[in-house]
Design a protein around this motif. Structure first.
Motif, mmCIF file in Angstrom:
data_model
loop_
_atom_site.group_PDB
_atom_site.id
_atom_site.type_symbol
_atom_site.label_atom_id
_atom_site.label_comp_id
_atom_site.label_asym_id
_atom_site.label_seq_id
_atom_site.Cartn_x
_atom_site.Cartn_y
_atom_site.Cartn_z
ATOM 1 N N ASN A 24 -7.205 -4.005 -10.806
ATOM 2 C CA ASN A 24 -7.413 -2.844 -9.931
ATOM 3 C C ASN A 24 -6.478 -2.869 -8.734
ATOM 4 O OD1 ASN A 24 -9.380 -1.671 -11.531
ATOM 5 N ND2 ASN A 24 -11.075 -2.610 -10.417
ATOM 6 N N ILE A 25 -6.163 -4.031 -8.225
ATOM 7 C CA ILE A 25 -5.241 -4.147 -7.088
ATOM 8 C C ILE A 25 -3.813 -3.856 -7.534
ATOM 9 C CG2 ILE A 25 -4.224 -5.753 -5.405
ATOM 10 C CD1 ILE A 25 -7.016 -7.175 -5.382
ATOM 11 N N VAL A 26 -3.392 -4.493 -8.618
ATOM 12 C CA VAL A 26 -2.009 -4.350 -9.082
ATOM 13 C C VAL A 26 -1.733 -2.934 -9.600
ATOM 14 C CG1 VAL A 26 -0.289 -5.235 -10.707
ATOM 15 C CG2 VAL A 26 -1.851 -6.814 -9.587
ATOM 16 N N ALA A 27 -2.729 -2.295 -10.211
ATOM 17 C CA ALA A 27 -2.551 -0.949 -10.762
ATOM 18 C C ALA A 27 -2.671 0.142 -9.709
ATOM 19 C CB ALA A 27 -3.555 -0.710 -11.888
ATOM 20 N N ASP A 28 -2.956 -0.228 -8.468
ATOM 21 C CA ASP A 28 -3.026 0.726 -7.358
ATOM 22 C C ASP A 28 -1.778 0.540 -6.505
ATOM 23 O OD1 ASP A 28 -3.468 2.190 -5.051
ATOM 24 O OD2 ASP A 28 -5.432 1.310 -4.635
ATOM 25 N N PRO A 29 -0.777 1.410 -6.656
ATOM 26 C CA PRO A 29 0.484 1.190 -5.940
ATOM 27 C C PRO A 29 0.327 1.154 -4.413
ATOM 28 C CG PRO A 29 0.433 3.392 -6.902
ATOM 29 C CD PRO A 29 -0.763 2.653 -7.423
ATOM 30 N N ARG A 30 -0.712 1.769 -3.891
ATOM 31 C CA ARG A 30 -0.926 1.753 -2.438
ATOM 32 C C ARG A 30 -1.313 0.371 -1.928
ATOM 33 N NH1 ARG A 30 -1.232 6.201 -4.700
ATOM 34 N NH2 ARG A 30 -0.661 8.152 -3.737
ATOM 35 N N GLN A 31 -1.673 -0.522 -2.834
ATOM 36 C CA GLN A 31 -2.008 -1.882 -2.425
ATOM 37 C C GLN A 31 -0.830 -2.848 -2.559
ATOM 38 O OE1 GLN A 31 -5.842 -3.577 -2.881
ATOM 39 N NE2 GLN A 31 -6.602 -1.789 -4.004
ATOM 40 N N HIS A 32 0.300 -2.375 -3.047
ATOM 41 C CA HIS A 32 1.438 -3.272 -3.255
ATOM 42 C C HIS A 32 1.938 -3.905 -1.956
ATOM 43 C CE1 HIS A 32 2.568 -1.539 -7.463
ATOM 44 N NE2 HIS A 32 1.329 -1.992 -7.404
ATOM 45 N N SER A 33 1.922 -3.159 -0.863
ATOM 46 C CA SER A 33 2.360 -3.766 0.403
ATOM 47 C C SER A 33 1.359 -4.823 0.871
ATOM 48 C CB SER A 33 2.581 -2.705 1.483
ATOM 49 O OG SER A 33 1.393 -1.986 1.734
ATOM 50 N N ARG A 34 0.107 -4.682 0.486
ATOM 51 C CA ARG A 34 -0.941 -5.654 0.838
ATOM 52 C C ARG A 34 -0.663 -7.020 0.192
ATOM 53 N NH1 ARG A 34 -7.114 -5.380 -1.517
ATOM 54 N NH2 ARG A 34 -7.990 -7.075 -0.261
ATOM 55 N N ILE A 35 -0.108 -7.011 -1.010
ATOM 56 C CA ILE A 35 0.088 -8.266 -1.744
ATOM 57 C C ILE A 35 1.549 -8.704 -1.833
ATOM 58 C CG2 ILE A 35 -2.018 -7.965 -3.081
ATOM 59 C CD1 ILE A 35 -0.153 -7.110 -5.477
ATOM 60 N N ASP A 36 2.464 -7.902 -1.331
ATOM 61 C CA ASP A 36 3.891 -8.224 -1.453
ATOM 62 C C ASP A 36 4.250 -9.496 -0.696
ATOM 63 O OD1 ASP A 36 6.733 -7.978 -1.804
ATOM 64 O OD2 ASP A 36 6.816 -7.156 0.227
ATOM 65 N N GLY A 37 4.770 -10.463 -1.405
ATOM 66 C CA GLY A 37 5.181 -11.720 -0.792
ATOM 67 C C GLY A 37 6.658 -11.771 -0.445
ATOM 68 N N SER A 38 7.411 -10.763 -0.846
ATOM 69 C CA SER A 38 8.855 -10.759 -0.574
ATOM 70 C C SER A 38 9.169 -10.191 0.802
ATOM 71 C CB SER A 38 9.590 -9.925 -1.632
ATOM 72 O OG SER A 38 9.292 -8.538 -1.479
ATOM 73 N N GLY A 39 8.228 -9.420 1.352
ATOM 74 C CA GLY A 39 8.471 -8.778 2.638
ATOM 75 C C GLY A 39 9.292 -7.508 2.526
ATOM 76 N N THR A 40 9.535 -7.024 1.306
ATOM 77 C CA THR A 40 10.375 -5.838 1.134
ATOM 78 C C THR A 40 9.583 -4.546 0.961
ATOM 79 O OG1 THR A 40 10.533 -6.185 -1.259
ATOM 80 C CG2 THR A 40 12.271 -7.170 0.111
ATOM 81 N N VAL A 41 8.354 -4.631 0.446
ATOM 82 C CA VAL A 41 7.560 -3.427 0.195
ATOM 83 C C VAL A 41 6.841 -3.033 1.482
ATOM 84 C CG1 VAL A 41 5.728 -2.373 -1.182
ATOM 85 C CG2 VAL A 41 7.199 -4.124 -2.214
ATOM 86 N N LYS A 42 7.179 -1.875 1.999
ATOM 87 C CA LYS A 42 6.576 -1.417 3.258
ATOM 88 C C LYS A 42 5.417 -0.466 3.022
ATOM 89 C CE LYS A 42 9.241 -4.058 5.351
ATOM 90 N NZ LYS A 42 8.678 -5.367 5.661
#
Length: 153
Positions: A24-42
């Motif tokens: 549910n987290i990964v399939a919700d694109p609005r949560q990608h910045s919440r889990i992004d470890g690269s620091g690139t997804v704003k």
């Protein structure tokens, strides 16, 4: 020359949460910045609330201090177990979920740049993207673990 198998960077982690909660987290694109470890997804700028095969979504990104937007298309999708997307560059970001019990899941995240051949592949390697992306994957999995365990607590 790098083989296609060597052009897939992946890491795995056991997360103490059901696969459905993680997916549910990964399939919700609005949560990608919440889990992004690269620091690139704003932030996610457009797209559905829930991804599915063929879905497109855009993200506001920042790399090397330079902001940019990117569009992605979901190219693999199996509800609860697999999701992957590509953007114009052709490399793929993939999440595979394998339940190992009711409340534990092995999550594998991969960066696959095997569609790149010759000079483009060498340029990614010279710019150290495989190593940088491995570090980002490790941090993303750590953040995903925290998010999923928090959501299911």
């Amino acid at each position: 020359m790098t083989s296609p198998a060597e052009q897939i960077v992946s890491e795995s982690m056991v997360i103490n949460a059901p696969a459905s909660a993680i997916f549910n987290i990964v399939a919700d694109p609005r949560q990608h910045s919440r889990i992004d470890g690269s620091g690139t997804v704003k932030s996610v700028t457009l797209g559905p609330e829930r991804l599915s095969r063929g879905a497109e979504f855009g993200a506001q990104m920042k790399m090397f201090g330079v902001p940019y937007k990117i569009s992605n298309r979901v190219v693999e999708f199996e509800e609860g177990t697999l999701i992957a997307w590509r953007h114009f560059g052709g490399h793929r970001w993939r999440y595979e979920l394998r339940p190992i019990g009711e409340s534990e899941t092995v999550v594998t995240e991969s960066f696959d740049y095997s569609r790149y051949k010759g000079l483009p592949a060498k340029m990614l390697e010279k710019a150290n993207f495989p190593t940088k992306n491995r570090a980002g994957i490790v941090e993303t999995l750590r953040k995903l673990k925290l998010a999923a365990e928090e959501d299911t607590a």
